[in-house]
Design an enzyme around this catalytic site. Structure first.
Site, PDB file in Angstrom:
ATOM      1  N   GLY A  98       2.714  -1.341   4.502  1.00 57.24           N
ATOM      2  CA  GLY A  98       2.738   0.098   4.054  1.00 57.24           C
ATOM      3  C   GLY A  98       4.022   0.480   3.960  1.00 57.24           C
ATOM      4  O   GLY A  98       4.622   0.151   2.645  1.00 57.24           O
ATOM      5  N   SER A  99       4.803   1.395   4.917  1.00 51.11           N
ATOM      6  CA  SER A  99       5.968   1.938   4.621  1.00 51.11           C
ATOM      7  C   SER A  99       7.197   1.074   4.042  1.00 51.11           C
ATOM      8  O   SER A  99       7.975   1.207   3.395  1.00 51.11           O
ATOM      9  CB  SER A  99       6.455   2.954   5.610  1.00 51.11           C
ATOM     10  OG  SER A  99       6.765   2.190   6.902  1.00 51.11           O
ATOM     11  N   GLU A 159      -5.628  -5.027  10.501  1.00 49.52           N
ATOM     12  CA  GLU A 159      -4.670  -4.255  10.922  1.00 49.52           C
ATOM     13  C   GLU A 159      -5.010  -3.382  12.229  1.00 49.52           C
ATOM     14  O   GLU A 159      -5.756  -2.332  12.091  1.00 49.52           O
ATOM     15  CB  GLU A 159      -4.572  -3.065   9.781  1.00 49.52           C
ATOM     16  CG  GLU A 159      -3.942  -3.709   8.495  1.00 49.52           C
ATOM     17  CD  GLU A 159      -3.696  -2.467   7.499  1.00 49.52           C
ATOM     18  OE1 GLU A 159      -2.633  -2.396   7.190  1.00 49.52           O
ATOM     19  OE2 GLU A 159      -4.673  -1.849   6.944  1.00 49.52           O
ATOM     20  N   ASN A 164       0.830  -1.205   0.019  1.00 48.88           N
ATOM     21  CA  ASN A 164      -0.036   0.153  -0.088  1.00 48.88           C
ATOM     22  C   ASN A 164       1.080   1.290  -0.151  1.00 48.88           C
ATOM     23  O   ASN A 164       1.501   1.617   1.102  1.00 48.88           O
ATOM     24  CB  ASN A 164      -0.939   0.115   1.401  1.00 48.88           C
ATOM     25  CG  ASN A 164      -1.635   1.061   1.413  1.00 48.88           C
ATOM     26  OD1 ASN A 164      -1.909   2.022   0.512  1.00 48.88           O
ATOM     27  ND2 ASN A 164      -2.455   1.395   2.387  1.00 48.88           N
ATOM     28  N   PHE A 165       0.831   1.911  -1.052  1.00 46.57           N
ATOM     29  CA  PHE A 165       1.784   3.251  -1.115  1.00 46.57           C
ATOM     30  C   PHE A 165       1.118   4.149  -0.555  1.00 46.57           C
ATOM     31  O   PHE A 165       2.055   5.197  -0.481  1.00 46.57           O
ATOM     32  CB  PHE A 165       2.010   3.431  -2.822  1.00 46.57           C
ATOM     33  CG  PHE A 165       2.793   2.543  -3.685  1.00 46.57           C
ATOM     34  CD1 PHE A 165       3.421   1.517  -2.883  1.00 46.57           C
ATOM     35  CD2 PHE A 165       3.114   2.907  -5.026  1.00 46.57           C
ATOM     36  CE1 PHE A 165       4.279   0.584  -3.710  1.00 46.57           C
ATOM     37  CE2 PHE A 165       3.782   1.782  -5.571  1.00 46.57           C
ATOM     38  CZ  PHE A 165       4.412   0.879  -5.004  1.00 46.57           C
ATOM     39  N   LYS A 166      -0.046   4.480  -0.331  1.00 45.88           N
ATOM     40  CA  LYS A 166      -0.725   5.392   0.666  1.00 45.88           C
ATOM     41  C   LYS A 166      -0.589   6.643  -0.451  1.00 45.88           C
ATOM     42  O   LYS A 166      -0.779   6.770  -1.475  1.00 45.88           O
ATOM     43  CB  LYS A 166      -0.181   5.562   1.976  1.00 45.88           C
ATOM     44  CG  LYS A 166      -0.366   4.376   2.640  1.00 45.88           C
ATOM     45  CD  LYS A 166      -0.134   4.425   4.209  1.00 45.88           C
ATOM     46  CE  LYS A 166      -0.419   3.152   5.079  1.00 45.88           C
ATOM     47  NZ  LYS A 166      -0.362   3.207   6.419  1.00 45.88           N
ATOM     48  N   HIS A 201      -9.911   0.951   5.080  1.00 48.97           N
ATOM     49  CA  HIS A 201      -8.448   1.111   5.771  1.00 48.97           C
ATOM     50  C   HIS A 201      -8.750   2.322   6.759  1.00 48.97           C
ATOM     51  O   HIS A 201      -9.689   3.174   6.717  1.00 48.97           O
ATOM     52  CB  HIS A 201      -7.536   1.691   4.667  1.00 48.97           C
ATOM     53  CG  HIS A 201      -6.298   1.653   5.355  1.00 48.97           C
ATOM     54  ND1 HIS A 201      -5.745   2.650   6.302  1.00 48.97           N
ATOM     55  CD2 HIS A 201      -5.129   0.594   4.863  1.00 48.97           C
ATOM     56  CE1 HIS A 201      -4.453   2.473   6.479  1.00 48.97           C
ATOM     57  NE2 HIS A 201      -4.372   1.317   5.829  1.00 48.97           N
ATOM     58  N   GLY A 254       2.031   2.189  11.065  1.00 54.11           N
ATOM     59  CA  GLY A 254       2.870   3.403  11.218  1.00 54.11           C
ATOM     60  C   GLY A 254       3.608   3.808  12.536  1.00 54.11           C
ATOM     61  O   GLY A 254       3.983   4.883  12.788  1.00 54.11           O
ATOM     62  N   SER A 280       3.171  -2.306  10.684  1.00 60.08           N
ATOM     63  CA  SER A 280       4.278  -2.107  11.026  1.00 60.08           C
ATOM     64  C   SER A 280       5.058  -3.374  10.615  1.00 60.08           C
ATOM     65  O   SER A 280       6.015  -3.708  11.325  1.00 60.08           O
ATOM     66  CB  SER A 280       4.428  -1.504  12.465  1.00 60.08           C
ATOM     67  OG  SER A 280       4.126  -0.418  12.776  1.00 60.08           O
TER      68      SER A 280
END
EC number: 5.3.1.1
Length: 234
Positions: free
Chosen positions: A218-219, A159, A8-10, A90, A165, A197
């Protein structure tokens, strides 16, 4: 069940970096990855979906074919791009953009009617987790009440909001217990992913839990080499 990795690039990926990432990922993967690896860029990061080695999806869409919906992307846009996979529910859309359970149901029902693959996200806040596991079970059950759990194109992503995050994933025990509970609710053919995370250091251990069918990342997926490392654990 085959393990899955979703990126997920957000709204964090520069447009041209996103395009380059998708093209490079296509070169890296093989056809057998198509239904195991998914990428969700933001709208500007999307490309026409001609990829053969992974599945391209969207982070959000409005539940209409087309029309006067300023700022939204609709099913007609996605059909033109040959995209048939999307995230719904989300936590960032629930909390920051105030998407209500009734609106999430409307989205789900609309895109179900279009036979989209739907990745439906659920998860509790820390205040709920601190009340004990019974409170967590009740909360997650309520989040799943309004959707068709027997829809064959459904994927559920758990999640915990307190882990997203924060660089602090849920413990393996928490994941084991929560996924074990959710597996009792879901259709046995529905993949159940963990997100929160996830990174290159913990992904392999989390994937080792039998009730974890994959990861929503995510990141840690924003750098291609990191995502490729996680894919290698599948």
């Amino acid at each position: 069940m085959t393990k899955i990795a979703m990126a997920n690039f957000k709204s964090a990926m520069p447009i041209f970096k996103s395009h380059a990432y998708l093209k490079e990922l296509e070169k890296t993967l093989k056809p057998q990855h198509f239904d195991r690896v998914f990428v969700f860029p933001d709208f500007f990061g999307l490309l026409p979906n001609s990829f053969l080695h992974f599945t391209l999806g969207v982070q959000n869409a409005y539940p209409r074919d087309c029309g006067a919906f300023t700022g939204e992307i609709t099913s007609k846009h996605l059909e033109e791009l040959k995209i048939h996979t999307l995230l719904i529910g989300h936590s960032e859309r629930r909390t920051l953009l105030k998407e209500s359970p009734s609106f999430l149901k409307e989205k789900f029902d609309f895109f179900k009617s279009k036979n989209f693959k739907i990745v439906y996200c659920i998860g509790e806040e820390l205040t709920t987790r601190e009340k004990g596991f019974k409170a967590v079970k009740e909360f997650l059950s309520e989040q799943l009440e309004n959707i068709d759990l027997n829809y064959p194109n459904l994927v559920v992503a758990y999640e915990p909001i307190w882990a997203i995050g924060t660089k602090k994933s849920a413990s393996l025990e928490d994941i084991y217990l929560t996924h074990g509970f959710l597996k009792q609710i879901l259709n046995q053919k529905t993949p159940l992913l963990y997100g929160g995370s996830v990174n290159t250091q913990n992904a392999k251990e989390i994937l080792g839990i039998d009730s974890v069918d994959g990861l929503l990342i995510g990141s840690a997926s924003w750098e291609l080499e990191n995502f490729k490392t996680i894919i290698s654990f599948l």
